[in-house]
Design an enzyme around this catalytic site. Structure first.
Site, PDB file in Angstrom:
ATOM      1  N   SER A 182      -5.324  -9.998   2.869  1.00 17.29           N
ATOM      2  CA  SER A 182      -4.659 -10.064   1.562  1.00 17.29           C
ATOM      3  C   SER A 182      -5.346 -11.006   0.580  1.00 17.29           C
ATOM      4  CB  SER A 182      -3.203 -10.511   1.749  1.00 17.29           C
ATOM      5  OG  SER A 182      -3.153 -11.800   2.335  1.00 17.29           O
ATOM      6  N   LEU A 219      -4.732  -3.162  13.282  1.00 16.94           N
ATOM      7  CA  LEU A 219      -4.940  -1.957  12.489  1.00 16.94           C
ATOM      8  C   LEU A 219      -6.234  -1.253  12.844  1.00 16.94           C
ATOM      9  CD1 LEU A 219      -3.712  -3.316   9.048  1.00 16.94           C
ATOM     10  CD2 LEU A 219      -2.538  -1.656  10.501  1.00 16.94           C
ATOM     11  N   ASP A 264       2.650  -6.974  13.220  1.00 16.13           N
ATOM     12  CA  ASP A 264       1.683  -7.932  12.692  1.00 16.13           C
ATOM     13  C   ASP A 264       0.840  -8.383  13.878  1.00 16.13           C
ATOM     14  OD1 ASP A 264       0.376 -10.126  11.197  1.00 16.13           O
ATOM     15  OD2 ASP A 264       2.029  -9.844   9.787  1.00 16.13           O
ATOM     16  N   SER A 308       2.014 -11.097  -8.640  1.00 16.79           N
ATOM     17  CA  SER A 308       2.199 -12.397  -7.983  1.00 16.79           C
ATOM     18  C   SER A 308       3.682 -12.551  -7.670  1.00 16.79           C
ATOM     19  CB  SER A 308       1.742 -13.533  -8.909  1.00 16.79           C
ATOM     20  OG  SER A 308       0.440 -13.294  -9.414  1.00 16.79           O
ATOM     21  N   SER A 309       4.050 -12.338  -6.406  1.00 17.32           N
ATOM     22  CA  SER A 309       5.458 -12.397  -6.038  1.00 17.32           C
ATOM     23  C   SER A 309       5.728 -13.691  -5.283  1.00 17.32           C
ATOM     24  CB  SER A 309       5.847 -11.183  -5.186  1.00 17.32           C
ATOM     25  OG  SER A 309       7.245 -11.100  -5.045  1.00 17.32           O
ATOM     26  N   LYS A 345      -8.698  -2.108  -1.605  1.00 19.08           N
ATOM     27  CA  LYS A 345      -7.423  -1.559  -2.055  1.00 19.08           C
ATOM     28  C   LYS A 345      -7.635  -0.300  -2.902  1.00 19.08           C
ATOM     29  CE  LYS A 345      -4.607  -4.378  -0.035  1.00 19.08           C
ATOM     30  NZ  LYS A 345      -3.676  -3.887   1.012  1.00 19.08           N
ATOM     31  N   LEU A 350       5.090 -11.957   1.889  1.00 22.73           N
ATOM     32  CA  LEU A 350       5.977 -10.911   1.389  1.00 22.73           C
ATOM     33  C   LEU A 350       6.624 -10.150   2.539  1.00 22.73           C
ATOM     34  CD1 LEU A 350       4.045  -9.498  -1.689  1.00 22.73           C
ATOM     35  CD2 LEU A 350       5.613 -11.440  -1.524  1.00 22.73           C
ATOM     36  N   TYR A 353     -12.047  -7.387  -1.667  1.00 21.33           N
ATOM     37  CA  TYR A 353     -10.636  -7.114  -1.397  1.00 21.33           C
ATOM     38  C   TYR A 353     -10.124  -6.033  -2.353  1.00 21.33           C
ATOM     39  CZ  TYR A 353      -5.579  -7.840  -1.642  1.00 21.33           C
ATOM     40  OH  TYR A 353      -4.219  -7.657  -1.686  1.00 21.33           O
TER      41      TYR A 353
END
Length: 272
Positions: free
Chosen positions: A82, A59, A41, A172-173, A147, A22, A143
């Site tokens: 992810s 991060l 990234d 779901s993209s 979130k 994404l 996971y």
């Protein structure tokens, strides 16, 4: 032409997780809304394109994240783990990392974050239920737990420090839905852009939680709370229904992945 025209423009936007699926898609789209798009990234981002700044950062490195947010007006935070994985990488990227992000936002004066949460925050609701962001979290794995933590942390930073966040429980993209589950969870890339841009440009968002979903006929999520940011999905999974159902005419209703909204995540792991 941008699919969500807006006169608002940012001097500098930060997109984390810019090398992911994404992130790579939004990299090509968000430049239209800012003078400078800062990309981060730990994976290779290739060569910078006009109007881009490349700032690799881990991060879990507080100093690197603090520097990453210097001079940024708003953040689209897709960075981190992810998928369902063992605890340690999730802890480092999704829990310690998101804390570093919000601390950096506080210290650098960043006023809005678009946080990529996940539908897996509520993955243990059944597929015969319709869930609102106001319903309690029911994560389907570590996971999803991470979130849910990010959503709670962002609420704290809004209540205490006034940093606005839109938490996007992304479904779901993909270019097209791939299976029965995605008939309910799918969101096109154009709708993803509409959702992120609406989250960045709505005049007031406070602390908002909403689902990243298309205009699907089948849905498990009540996205009424998204109306105040002006998000109106335009693409539906319905044109793909006949092909998907023909390929999987009789789902196994003894399989937890066919019972719960989280799909295969509900039975992924443990890893030791």
């Amino acid at each position: 032409m941008p699919c969500h025209p807006t006169p608002l423009r940012f001097a500098r936007l930060l997109l984390t997780g810019a090398a992911g699926g994404l992130g790579a898609e939004l990299r090509t789209r968000l430049k239209a809304y800012c003078d400078v798009l800062r990309l981060s990234d730990i994976a290779d981002l290739g060569a910078p394109r006009p109007g881009e700044e490349l700032r690799p950062a881990r991060l879990e490195d507080a100093a690197a994240v603090h520097a990453l947010l210097d001079g940024v007006e708003a953040v689209v935070h897709l960075g981190g783990v992810s998928t369902e994985q063992p605890w340690e990488p999730i802890l480092q990227a999704n829990i310690i990392g998101v804390y570093h992000l919000y601390e950096a936002a506080r210290k650098q004066g960043v006023r809005r974050v678009v946080f990529a949460s996940s539908n897996h925050v509520t993955g243990f609701y059944r597929q015969d239920e319709v869930v609102s962001p106001r319903d309690p979290a029911r994560p389907d794995g570590l996971y999803g737990v991470s979130k849910a933590f990010g959503e709670d942390l962002s609420r704290f930073y809004f209540d205490r420090y006034g940093i606005e966040t839109v938490c996007l429980r992304i479904g779901s993209s993909f270019p097209a839905p791939r299976n029965r589950r995605m008939l309910a969870t799918w969101m096109s890339y154009d709708d993803l852009e509409r959702l992120v841009v609406a989250s960045l440009t709505a005049p007031v968002v406070g602390h908002s939680i909403l689902y990243g979903m298309g205009d699907n006929t089948t849905t498990w999520w009540d996205n009424t709370p998204a109306r105040h940011i002006g998000y109106r999905p335009q693409d539906s999974s319905e044109p793909y229904r006949a092909q998907i159902e023909a390929a999987d005419p009789h789902p196994d209703l003894s399989d937890p992945a066919a019972i719960y909204q989280g799909g295969p995540f509900v039975r992924t792991g443990p890893f030791e």
